[in-house]
Design an enzyme around this catalytic site. Structure first.
Site, PDB file in Angstrom:
ATOM      1  N   CYS A  70      -5.757   2.033  -4.798  1.00 28.55           N
ATOM      2  CA  CYS A  70      -5.275   2.702  -3.598  1.00 28.55           C
ATOM      3  C   CYS A  70      -6.228   3.843  -3.259  1.00 28.55           C
ATOM      4  O   CYS A  70      -6.182   4.893  -3.899  1.00 28.55           O
ATOM      5  CB  CYS A  70      -3.867   3.239  -3.814  1.00 28.55           C
ATOM      6  N   CYS A  72       0.833  -1.206   0.000  1.00 36.09           N
ATOM      7  CA  CYS A  72       0.000   0.000   0.000  1.00 36.09           C
ATOM      8  C   CYS A  72       0.868   1.257   0.000  1.00 36.09           C
ATOM      9  O   CYS A  72       1.027   1.930   1.016  1.00 36.09           O
ATOM     10  CB  CYS A  72      -0.967   0.032   1.170  1.00 36.09           C
TER      11      CYS A  72
END
Length: 450
Positions: A379, A201
């Site tokens: 994301c 991430c």
């Protein structure tokens, strides 16, 4: 015989199973915790109980029957890690991120409660930490990656992160310490780091920066704060469309961004962070901080790295389109442990799970895989306590957006999706093997043109 790299013991804070969050929930399961040496065989053996491992266990159960599937995972708790961004900012409680592993292992699937000690693909066997040797016909590797807090000088010796105003949203042991540091902030530098390694991430290190800025404004402390984002990358974000939007936010909120800066040392007693200039190695800069958020260096899982399955960098070596191993055709990979050239996120795992399910079904029939993974990942860039930029893109770094709107704009609807919809989708869709990413919905929303 494959060798296993020795990992030196670290204090309890650093000993963790580091992997992507998982998605799903089931109730009955069988388990094995005996320490007596034993041998077992399964048609499909899954290594790792994170998002990829649980998801593929559920899918393989449906494909082959629970009695033919086993999963190796030592952790008693399973965490939905994407929510830790909001936990670190005080918007969610850490308890909401975890459920017992027993509740997410698919019913009837054998759960081996141990760590993977060694993988030997030449003999189709896996050795576990409790002395078991398990043979397999097919192997799915979902072992995640490793966090390396210990590679930052001075950090492992710090006993009390709260006292020294340090936090990190990347582990369950440290995420609440971020919230403590934020609440205890008085005045000075709020510093956020991004390491010089692959990370899971990649947007998370700056999400907490935006939330910190928002919190300090809400509490009247922003005027006495200097928000600093030091990233090892040469860009703010890897996809230009979203990077352009983020630069506008950074400028409007008076946030200082320093590119190519890598955190190498923390001097807690002085509340100093030391960064190296990657464009001029050896040159360092010391920043005093009132709050420090650490994104640790990350690397391959040591068992994968020490096996014949790894590429030169230590990641699981798989075909980027089919997720089948490049050398061992009965081995497959998913998630953070692989060398797939895309961002390591739970959204990527979802899209990969659908492709891998199809690949394995074809391999079982001695047919050629006919679906290709395009590198889709997502994301949700949290920019405030009520807004998100939903970044979605593929292997080429081109936007691959689900909705027929400009997703580079901050939207409260996308925040609601991040905070409320996605966790539900994770536990009840992904982990049960029913959610394979938004691909089909994208086609509908774009009238079949994407």
């Amino acid at each position: 015989m494959a060798t296993v790299r020795v990992v030196h013991r670290q204090p309890a804070l650093w000993r963790q199973c580091h992997r992507t969050a998982a998605i799903g929930i089931c109730h009955l399961h069988t388990s094995s915790s005996s320490h007596a040496p034993s041998k077992e065989h399964y048609k499909v053996l899954v290594l790792g109980g994170g998002s990829g491992g649980i998801t593929m266990s559920a899918r393989m159960k449906r494909m082959l029957g629970a009695e033919n599937v086993a999963i190796v995972e030592p952790s008693e708790m399973h965490y939905y890690q994407p929510i830790w961004t909001l936990v670190g900012a005080g918007a969610k409680g850490v308890a909401s991120s975890g459920r017992p592993t027993a509740s997410v292992v698919p019913s009837g699937v054998k759960w081996v409660r141990s760590r993977v000690q060694e993988i030997n693909p030449d003999t189709n066997t896996v050795r576990t930490g409790n002395g078991m040797e398990i043979s397999y016909q097919y192997l799915i590797v979902a072992l995640g990656l490793q966090l390396h807090y210990e590679k930052i000088k001075g950090l492992p010796e710090i006993e009390d992160w709260v006292k020294f105003k340090i936090g990190s949203n990347y582990s369950v042991q440290t995420v609440e310490k971020t919230w403590s540091a934020l609440q205890n902030f008085k005045e000075g530098n709020a510093v956020f780091s991004f390491p010089n390694t692959p990370v899971k991430c990649a947007g998370a290190p700056q999400k907490i920066m935006y939330l910190t800025d928002a919190y300090l404004r809400k509490t009247g402390k922003r005027a006495k704060a200097n928000v600093v984002y030091n990233t090892s990358l040469p860009v703010l974000f890897g996809v230009k469309k979203y990077a352009d939007a983020l630069w506008e936010i950074v400028k409007s909120r008076d946030i200082q961004v320093n590119l190519r800066q890598n955190l190498i040392e923390v001097r807690a007693d002085k509340q100093e962070a030391v960064f190296e200039n990657l464009d001029n190695p050896g040159e360092t800069k010391v920043l005093e901080y009132e709050m420090l958020h650490v994104t640790p260096p990350m690397g391959p899982n040591p068992v994968v790295k020490g096996s014949l399955l790894a590429d030169e960098a230590g990641w699981l070596d798989v075909n980027k389109e089919t997720l089948q191993h490049n050398k061992y055709p009965n081995v497959f990979g998913i998630g953070d442990c692989t060398n797939l050239p895309t961002s390591k996120t739970a959204a990527a795992v979802a899209a990969q799970s659908s492709i891998l399910d199809r690949t394995i079904s074809k391999v079982l029939k001695n047919e050629k895989p006919d679906r290709k993974y395009d590198g889709y990942t997502s994301c949700p860039l949290v920019t405030n306590y009520n807004t998100v930029i939903l970044a979605e893109f593929d292997y080429s770094g081109q936007p691959l957006e689900t909705f027929p709107i400009d997703q580079s704009k901050e939207r409260w609807t996308m925040y609601h999706m991040k905070a409320d919809v996605m966790p539900h989708l994770y536990w009840h869709g992904l982990l049960k093997g029913f959610w394979g990413g938004p691909g089909p919905y994208r086609k509908i929303m774009h009238l079949g043109m994407k």
